[in-house]
Design an enzyme around this catalytic site. Structure first.
Site, PDB file in Angstrom:
ATOM      1  N   CYS B 207       0.822  -1.211   0.000  1.00  2.00           N
ATOM      2  CA  CYS B 207       0.000   0.000   0.000  1.00  2.00           C
ATOM      3  C   CYS B 207       0.858   1.264   0.000  1.00  2.00           C
ATOM      4  O   CYS B 207       0.439   2.313  -0.489  1.00  2.00           O
ATOM      5  CB  CYS B 207      -0.946   0.011   1.193  1.00  2.00           C
ATOM      6  SG  CYS B 207      -2.218  -1.251   1.062  1.00  2.00           S
ATOM      7  N   CYS B 367      14.661   8.992  -7.166  1.00  2.23           N
ATOM      8  CA  CYS B 367      13.288   8.537  -6.887  1.00  2.23           C
ATOM      9  C   CYS B 367      12.908   8.994  -5.484  1.00  2.23           C
ATOM     10  O   CYS B 367      13.564   9.843  -4.896  1.00  2.23           O
ATOM     11  CB  CYS B 367      13.158   7.026  -7.046  1.00  2.23           C
ATOM     12  SG  CYS B 367      14.083   6.103  -5.834  1.00  2.23           S
TER      13      CYS B 367
END
Ligand SMILES: [Zn+2]
Lengths: 97, 411
Positions: B207, B367
């Protein structure tokens, strides 16, 4: 025969970045699921096919195949003879919570 | 409320002396008491029942809340984590003021406020093969609200391998807009029948990386609570053998029929090869939580620190941010180019063209936390046969925020 594949549970991401359905004309008059897998693979009809299909007979761990909303193990799995208007669905199983 | 941190402290919870309903309870539970399927026997079953909820997160919270409200007598709560601000969006038992508190404690306080007659046992530990059989054995039912594959196999096996008969398992999962719920019990198939082999670790999205809608967790948890309530009250109807698939984005729900028990299932099949719990982390090749893994794929000279980024640009290097487009649009550093890792892997020419266009001699990957940037570096070195210098920014935007610009938004 016209075949429709459906993607759900996140399996959509394997097909054009999120499309729900793929409809195409089968090469066979009376295809088995394995024929459909083979065609999808050889003609690259799903862009991330490796995320879903292991071989013409099998899917990746974590992926379920449904035939008309029932687990394909209730039928003949890849040997199931597809009928007109059958709904074949790839489901990615989820693990999060 | 006792916090249990080791197996030696596990109390006897199941099969406590039965009690009847107290006078105030008739009124309190009247709305469900008058349903013919529940009635007085069903409600008495509930107040005398015990449930183990594994995971006090997005699914565990609604499960615990509804079962406590419905009068379930005893709860075991398992979680080894503390409440983080990013949990509150979906983990509805935890309040802002609970930040940093043990999740089991935060959840238990809410239960106690909701229903003071409930007994609550807090397992602040990692459930694994050393303790699962014993913990599970103390409960009438297990609700799987975990966030990882390894614990799902563990609970499946622990429920099946009980000396006094299989304990029902209500399983739920949620990710993005999607939810899936099923029940494993009695003669039904088990999790291993459906998943004989674990998925490849790189194919599993958690998640934290994939995102999830809080209300979708609520839908899944509420269905789990409904299934649990039926089993505990002694109502026969069940989802068992079927799976509900909920798609919140398309607002569709369907119930699919699962396979029967597989004769070759290693746990419940004819040969029953698995007779005791195994090492599930090893079996799955994944850890028993959904915390971000910290990859370590690169040598020191293949990485640069955020503090050295400013000196980079003069040397005709380009910074390529490999996050998905939606994340890049949330926040990004100036003069960086967005090319998601997925796109680079699928079509590396996109990056070759960018490098040519910018006349760059080096590419530096960036990132969110510094994992995908390493993967991109390895991929790119491999693809270009190291003809173009490639490095990654260590720690990604998290490190940038920490060391360079504290006003940069983190998510
Ligand atoms: Zn099984």
């Amino acid at each position: 025969m016209e075949v429709t594949l459906e993607f759900c549970g996140g399996a959509e991401t394997a097909h054009n970045g999120g499309e729900k359905f793929l409809t195409f004309k089968s090469d066979h008059k009376e295809p088995k699921v394995s024929d459909i897998f083979a065609q999808v693979r050889s003609k690259k009809l799903i862009d991330d096919i490796d995320a879903l299909i292991e071989s013409d007979k099998d899917v990746k761990p974590g992926v379920l195949v449904l035939i008309n909303d029932a687990d394909w193990e209730l039928f003949n799995e890849a040997d199931y003879q597809v009928c007109k208007n059958d709904r074949i669905t790839f489901v990615s199983t989820l693990h999060g919570g | 409320m006792e916090i249990i941190t080791s197996i030696s402290q596990i109390p006897k919870i199941r099969n406590r002396p039965q009690r009847t309903l107290s006078l105030p309870e008739f009124q309190r539970y009247s709305r469900q008491l008058i349903l013919p399927e529940v009635g007085r026997p069903g409600q008495e079953n509930l107040v005398n029942s015990s449930v183990l909820v594994v995971g006090c997160g997005g699914l565990g919270c609604p499960v615990i809340q509804y079962l406590a409200a419905a009068g379930v007598g005893a709860f075991g709560l398992v979680d080894n984590d503390v409440v983080d601000t990013s949990n509150i969006q979906r983990q509805i038992l935890h309040m802002e003021s609970d930040s940093g508190k043990l999740k089991v404690l935060s959840a238990a306080e809410t239960i106690k406020n909701l229903n003071s007659s409930a007994s609550v046992y807090l397992f602040n530990l990692t459930i694994d093969s050393s303790n699962a059989l014993e913990i599970v054995s103390q409960f009438d039912l297990v609700v799987d609200c975990t966030d990882n594959v390894a614990t799902r196999y563990l609970l499946n096996d622990a429920c099946f391998l009980q000396k006094n008969g299989r304990i029902p398992l209500v399983s739920g999962a949620a990710l993005r807009w999607d939810g899936q719920i099923t029940v494993y019990k009695e003669d039904s198939c088990c999790y291993r029948c459906v998943h004989p082999n674990p998925p490849a670790p790189e194919s599993v999205t958690n998640c934290s990386d994939g995102g999830v809608i809080g209300a979708v967790c609520g839908v899944v948890g509420s269905i789990q609570a409904t299934e649990a309530l039926k089993i505990l009250a002694g109502i026969e109807n069940s989802l068992c053998g079927n799976m509900i698939i909920y798609d919140g984005l398309r607002a569709s729900t369907r119930t699919i029929r699962l396979r029967p028990k597989r004769p070759d299932c290693k746990l419940c099949g004819e040969r029953k090869e698995i007779k005791e719990l195994v090492d599930y982390v090893q079996f799955c090749g994944m850890s028993a939580n959904d915390k971000d893994k910290n990859l370590d794929l690169l040598a020191d000279n293949e990485r640069i620190n955020v503090t050295d980024v400013s000196s980079l640009k003069k040397q005709s290097a380009i910074i390529v941010d490999v996050r998905p487009e939606v994340q890049f649009k949330i926040c990004s550093l100036p003069q960086t180019f967005n090319l998601p890792l997925k796109k680079i892997k699928k079509n590396p020419d996109l990056l070759s063209d960018l490098i040519k266009e910018q006349n760059a001699s080096e590419v530096v990957f960036l990132c969110r936390k510094g994992n995908d940037s390493q993967t991109a570096t390895v991929f790119w070195k491999d693809f270009t046969k190291e003809s173009i210098k490639a490095r990654d920014i260590k720690g990604g935007l998290y490190a940038w925020q920490e060391q360079i610009d504290s006003s940069f938004p983190l998510y």
